[in-house]
Write an enzyme that holds these catalytic residues in place. Structure first.
Site, PDB file in Angstrom:
ATOM      1  N   SER A 130       0.724  -1.304   0.066  1.00  0.00           N
ATOM      2  CA  SER A 130       0.077   0.055   0.084  1.00  0.00           C
ATOM      3  C   SER A 130       0.861   1.302   0.034  1.00  0.00           C
ATOM      4  CB  SER A 130      -0.833  -0.010   1.101  1.00  0.00           C
ATOM      5  OG  SER A 130      -2.087  -0.939   0.985  1.00  0.00           O
ATOM      6  N   LYS A 133      -0.124   3.758  -2.603  1.00  0.00           N
ATOM      7  CA  LYS A 133      -1.019   4.999  -2.430  1.00  0.00           C
ATOM      8  C   LYS A 133      -0.330   6.259  -2.305  1.00  0.00           C
ATOM      9  CE  LYS A 133      -4.329   1.713  -0.942  1.00  0.00           C
ATOM     10  NZ  LYS A 133      -4.114   0.641   0.026  1.00  0.00           N
ATOM     11  N   SER A 187      -5.868   3.429   4.371  1.00  0.00           N
ATOM     12  CA  SER A 187      -5.376   2.629   3.156  1.00  0.00           C
ATOM     13  C   SER A 187      -6.541   1.620   2.746  1.00  0.00           C
ATOM     14  CB  SER A 187      -4.378   1.754   3.760  1.00  0.00           C
ATOM     15  OG  SER A 187      -3.357   1.314   2.744  1.00  0.00           O
TER      16      SER A 187
END
Length: 351
Positions: A130, A133, A187
């Site tokens: 993640s 992101k 997230s």
């Protein structure tokens, strides 16, 4: 007859002396003229070399005057080196008290002084999970309208089992600003998918935007295949490229404001018209208090990431007691507990 010879001898001698004197005078005059010419030439040369008006202008080097190549001919390409404002890590750099596991990678960079404090495998390929992101958020902030309403599609919520999601359903209406907060604080993979589809028109177009932006930043070891970081063998990066992304993220004030939040409450409209409110806790344990931040260290922002193959990852922007900024990255820890222990061992060195 005998008296004439001495008189002629005297006259001849006088003539010779006179002739010799004239010759010396001529030689003297010639030497003086030569000396004047030499001195004058020297003065003229110095005048010319120092940029006198009679000098030929010095023409600066231009590649186009020397080479015919279409690339080298473009003198406009010359300028400051790309890396002049970057930390450059040429090799692994150890740091007392910091020991990552064998397969782990990480770094600690002093941004104020462009200095490497720690580096291990900075240019080696890793799965970002993640941490992806960071790039998704920057593109949302760069191209999106934070007040614009986004309608969640079925594609946005059709994700692999166990995926971290905010709980949106197809037809729900959320603003872009809310989605970015859900993306960075919690997230949420459904938030990432919705952002990508809305900004790019399609997810594939958005992924192209991600890779293009990464290339602009100088990320030579990165390739994205999705906007959220779910496992894909063609979705990878390096710790150094994550540093480049985090450094760029500092240019978006909203990024650091959001990534300092310990939690976020999202209120949105469900597909049936009802209102929904969900409290989302930050995934960064420093922000939630589950892990203790080292003394005099302030977290400015960053991103967590976790998958089975990526391990536990954390990339942070932070500052020391003197307000100096640092980037600290740990990739591939075998547990969250170990991740924060290792990160704290790095952060203890910034003061």
């Amino acid at each position: 007859m005998t008296s004439a010879k001495p008189r002629r001898t005297v006259n001849n001698k006088a003539a010779r002396l006179k002739k010799m004197r004239r010759r010396r005078i001529r030689h003297t005059i010639l030497l003086v003229l030569l000396l004047i010419a030499v001195v004058g030439g020297g003065v003229f040369a110095i005048y010319t070399l120092r940029g006198g008006s009679l000098s030929t202008p010095v023409i600066p080097f231009q590649a186009s005057n020397e080479f015919s190549s279409s690339v080298t001919a473009r003198d406009s390409l010359k300028g400051n080196g790309f890396a002049k404002d970057l930390v450059v890590s040429a090799q692994d750099t150890p740091l007392d008290g910091v020991a990552l596991e064998t397969d782990q990678k990480g770094l600690l960079f002093d941004l104020a002084n462009n200095k490497v404090l720690f580096a291990k495998g900075a240019y080696e390929r890793v799965y970002p999970a993640s941490i992806t992101k960071i790039m998704t958020a920057m593109l949302a902030l760069k191209y999106g309208n934070m007040d614009e309403t986004v309608t969640i599609t079925q594609e946005n919520v059709t994700l692999e089992d166990g995926s971290q999601v905010c709980g949106f359903g197809a037809g729900d209406k959320v603003t872009m600003g809310q989605l970015v907060r859900c993306l960075l604080v919690y997230s949420g993979n459904d938030a990432a998918s919705a952002i990508a589809e809305h900004i790019g028109g399609t997810t594939d177009n958005f992924v192209d935007m991600m890779n293009s932006y990464a290339a602009q930043l100088g990320c030579t070891g990165t390739h994205f295949s999705n906007p959220h970081g779910l496992q894909d063998e063609n979705h990878y990066t390096t710790p150094y490229d994550i540093y480049l992304m985090l450094k760029e993220a500092m240019n978006y004030p909203s990024f650091t404001e959001i990534t300092q939040l310990p939690s976020y409450t999202v209120e949105y409209t469900k597909a049936d018209g009802s209102t929904m409110s969900t409290v989302l806790e930050a995934t960064d344990h420093y922000l939630t208090g589950e892990a203790a931040t080292p003394k005099d260290v302030k977290i400015l922002g960053g991103k967590t990431g976790t998958t089975s193959l990526a391990g536990n990852c954390l990339a942070l922007l932070c500052q020391n007691a003197y307000g100096q900024p640092f980037v600290s990255i740990v990739m591939g820890a075998s547990s969250k507990e170990l991740l924060y222990q290792e990160m704290s061992s790095l952060l203890q060195h910034i003061n």
